[in-house]
Scaffold this motif. Sequence first.
Motif, PDB file in Angstrom:
ATOM      1  N   LEU A   4      57.095  91.438 116.738  1.00  0.00           N
ATOM      2  CA  LEU A   4      56.670  91.024 115.567  1.00  0.00           C
ATOM      3  C   LEU A   4      56.241  92.226 114.818  1.00  0.00           C
ATOM      4  O   LEU A   4      56.272  93.329 115.129  1.00  0.00           O
ATOM      5  N   MET A   5      55.985  91.932 113.441  1.00  0.00           N
ATOM      6  CA  MET A   5      55.392  93.095 112.652  1.00  0.00           C
ATOM      7  C   MET A   5      53.939  92.631 112.412  1.00  0.00           C
ATOM      8  O   MET A   5      53.847  91.519 111.647  1.00  0.00           O
ATOM      9  N   LEU A   6      53.120  93.240 113.171  1.00  0.00           N
ATOM     10  CA  LEU A   6      51.825  92.687 113.408  1.00  0.00           C
ATOM     11  C   LEU A   6      51.034  92.553 111.991  1.00  0.00           C
ATOM     12  O   LEU A   6      50.205  91.561 111.631  1.00  0.00           O
ATOM     13  N   GLU A   7      51.275  93.403 111.107  1.00  0.00           N
ATOM     14  CA  GLU A   7      50.506  93.339 109.890  1.00  0.00           C
ATOM     15  C   GLU A   7      51.114  92.256 108.708  1.00  0.00           C
ATOM     16  O   GLU A   7      50.627  92.063 107.540  1.00  0.00           O
ATOM     17  N   ALA A   8      52.522  92.040 109.086  1.00  0.00           N
ATOM     18  CA  ALA A   8      53.088  91.045 107.970  1.00  0.00           C
ATOM     19  C   ALA A   8      52.875  89.723 108.255  1.00  0.00           C
ATOM     20  O   ALA A   8      52.215  89.150 109.671  1.00  0.00           O
TER      21      ALA A   8
ATOM     22  N   ASP B 131      58.018  93.376 124.940  1.00  0.00           N
ATOM     23  CA  ASP B 131      56.578  93.821 124.492  1.00  0.00           C
ATOM     24  C   ASP B 131      56.569  93.027 123.162  1.00  0.00           C
ATOM     25  O   ASP B 131      57.249  93.773 122.266  1.00  0.00           O
ATOM     26  N   ARG B 132      55.910  92.101 123.062  1.00  0.00           N
ATOM     27  CA  ARG B 132      56.074  91.395 121.625  1.00  0.00           C
ATOM     28  C   ARG B 132      55.575  92.036 120.567  1.00  0.00           C
ATOM     29  O   ARG B 132      55.771  91.863 119.433  1.00  0.00           O
ATOM     30  N   HIS B 133      54.457  92.927 120.664  1.00  0.00           N
ATOM     31  CA  HIS B 133      53.815  93.850 119.808  1.00  0.00           C
ATOM     32  C   HIS B 133      54.767  94.894 119.200  1.00  0.00           C
ATOM     33  O   HIS B 133      54.873  94.996 117.888  1.00  0.00           O
TER      34      HIS B 133
END
Lengths: 414, 524
Positions: B347-351, B341-343
């Motif tokens: 990843l850190m979506l906000e970064a 699950d890449r999200h």
Amino acid sequence: MARLQKLHDVPAWIRWPVYALLGIFLLTVVQSITGTERLTQVSTSREMLRWAVPIFLAGLGGLFSERAGVVNIGLEGMLILGMWFGAWGSIEYGAWWGLVIGMAGGGLGGLLHAIATVTFQVDHIISGVAINILAPAITRYLSDEIWASPTTSPRTTSVGDWDVPFLAGGTIFGWESPDVLLDIGKAEWWFVSDVADLIRGLLRGTHWVAIIAILLVPATTWLVWRTRFGLRLRIAGENPQAGEAQGINIIRYKYVAVVISGALAGLGGAFISTELSGLFQGGNSAGRGFIGLAALIFGNWRPGGVLAGALLFGYVFGLDLKDLDGTASHALLLVNTVVLGAVLLWAVKRRRTTDAVLAGILGSGAFIWWLSADAVPSWWSNILPYVLVLLVLVFFSQRLRAPAKLGEPYRKGS
Amino acid sequence: MSAVIELTGITKRFPGVIANDNVNLVVERGEIHAICGENGAGKSTLMKILYGMQQADEGTMKVDGEVVAFNSPTDAIDAGIGMVHQHFMLADQLTVLENVVLGAEPVRAGGAINFKEAKAHLSAVGADYGLTIDPDDMVETLEVGERQRVEIIKVLYRGAQILILDEPTAVLVPQEVEALFENMRELKAGGATILFIDHKLDEVLEISDSITILRQGKTVASMKNDGVTASDLAELMVGSELPSPETAESTVTDHVALSLRDVTVVDDDDRSVVENINLTIHKGEILGIAGVEGNGQAELVDAIIGTASVSKGVVELLGTDITSMSVRKRRESGIAYVPEDRHREGLMLEAPLWENAALGHQTQKPYGSRWFMNRAGTRAQTELIREQFDVRTPNVDVSAHALSGGNQQKLIIGRELTSAPSLLLAAHPTRGIDVGAQAAVWEQIRNARKAGLATLLISADLDELIGLSDTIVVMLRGRMVARLSPSEVTPRDLGAYMTGAATQDTSSPDTSSPDTSSPDTAGR
């Protein structure tokens, strides 16, 4: 282990008094060693009860809210609202109405908390802290508007108190019954008289609100654990989705629970202003809403446990009140030592090394402090309730069971 | 026998997908009817429509011959339909009785629950259908199988005659499955109709009277369980498209990169979710793991990367025992990881992208050292990844959620492959990304393989597995049930192994002897 299991089979109404007697026995022994007399005086248990009632009511309020899954750190604010509205109602409409209006005021705070946390999904802690900040400000403003003094109200009326006949010399239809406990207390029998004194403190000049508060223990147990309302309230805190799947309106139960929570804290507040102080005075809450929350955790989210916690914390505060030289609170250090010693033995038996070491260190610390000083500063008894809660959390957190979904936001249909 | 449920032309659209496309389903009274299909075939949506949790866009539903429209589960319950969800709807700290009566409590005047009456009703229901459970037990003390029984009793307590069981065996161990089937037979004997979702075909064939198969939202077949074989079902389920031709030459070497010996992982309830796995991946080899989701693949990856602890067995990387190493140490010793699950995990979506590029490698050059990040180095490296892996972005300062799924995935692949790893764990590396990005990701994995990288590939896309892998193993219920050569296997065969319709003897301790994966035999 088997013996412990058996202890759990003993009904609660026998078990708790036995615990209490053990506690008093410990106090008596410590008293014999240290020479203080305040640990088991009539006035001590009397002050304990007076302190414990608002703590207990706030804690019981917390029980309703948290069993429904809403963390209620705003109890302190709701208690303050209860203090003000209780005083106002008492002055305007009379003593009993004062209590009712105090509950309504606290309930209003609860409603605010419910709107914020349940409807708008605000973080429970943030909403609670906001209420704690808001309540003193609002009451200050209202006092200034209505009584032309931001901090104090005129004298309030009180619903009063009651002496229990025969045991504590209460009167029946004008006839003064014998005061049995007074006589036993005066006899100065070791331990027996101590027990009599402590009980007499509870039964003489007992506030009606205190009696109501005690009756709330079985009433809450029945309501929350035996009724449909209670089951649905608990599912809101344990697994709201499961309740929703069975067609239960979780939001409504959360609302009702948080409003009840505020009302109970409000009753505690009204008790402080109308029964204890005889007037509203800002700052008189003395953090008892927070301590109520501590009693809730200490009491494992159960009514009897909350009462036990409230009495224990009330004892510490009540003792400190008449203990101007700090010697009685100093004697408590020895009690702490003994209790931590018991925890040490328990931990060793359970092979819980970390707990054992920690209890050993803290216990010896308390003992060394007791040996090296003659009195303790007053800040010590102010923080002691929190210290106790921390200790309970450290050593017994595995036995504490908070509602499973406590503090988690709930959205319908997710 | 008469049709108790008749669904005609059910269509349900979600944004961008058609979950159910003109689905028909007829269930006879008193039968056990299995609904089969791969993940995403639309089984659960169909059942949610039948239970009133979702409403169909088109089509009609008939229960007992009458047309019905359910707006909520309450309507379905009133029509005698009850559903047991895959994830139990139980409160652990309440008793069995409290859980069962919730929402349908018999009360005395004053609102007190009549626990006596409730208990009597519960045991009567239990007796009717041969289900026993102690009503005073706390749910938290129950085994998974018992919890499922509580869920079934909960449904029956409300008078349901039609039961929907959503993947009831997914959470059970084999013995518990046996007990469940016994209960299902009792229920049937008691007059209940059961609809159940399953994709383990051996189980379906054992218990069901009728079978309906869905594929990509459509009904592809509906039949009596009479002379049907598992491979027929498997073919219907996965379709029989041929794999895309794969021409790369074998690059498998003799150097062992990863070796697992008797690896067992247990879940919170102490049950094995990965059981005695033995496998070896050589440098330059891609080992594909096939299996229906939830059969231990994810936990196996967790065990290798270190986010789950291995309860038994040894994990070795390049001959070093890493079984009890921290995730950090494992990463530093050369494990690259493309999470499922890449999200959530990738990843850190906000970064910003450059921070994301350092994730998992932040203690290594050029990203940083033990204590400090090297901003300049990280940004330069991110630019490099952007160029080499064709990550389409205006600059490396945009936040990760501004990128499309394919570009996010290329960034993750890029950061993992540029760290010079010796082992790549790739879980569903092309899930949910467009065709172009998919091809790019495949190309990168192939190039890395050529350069000697060992890869563990997990994918639900069987064509991808067959196309990329040098060896394929199949996992079912946490065990390795087959080891296959991609040149000789079709998606249909794989489907059969994945669902338990076909079996292979894999009892030898380490089946990945050089014989089966050496360059001579694995070349295609």
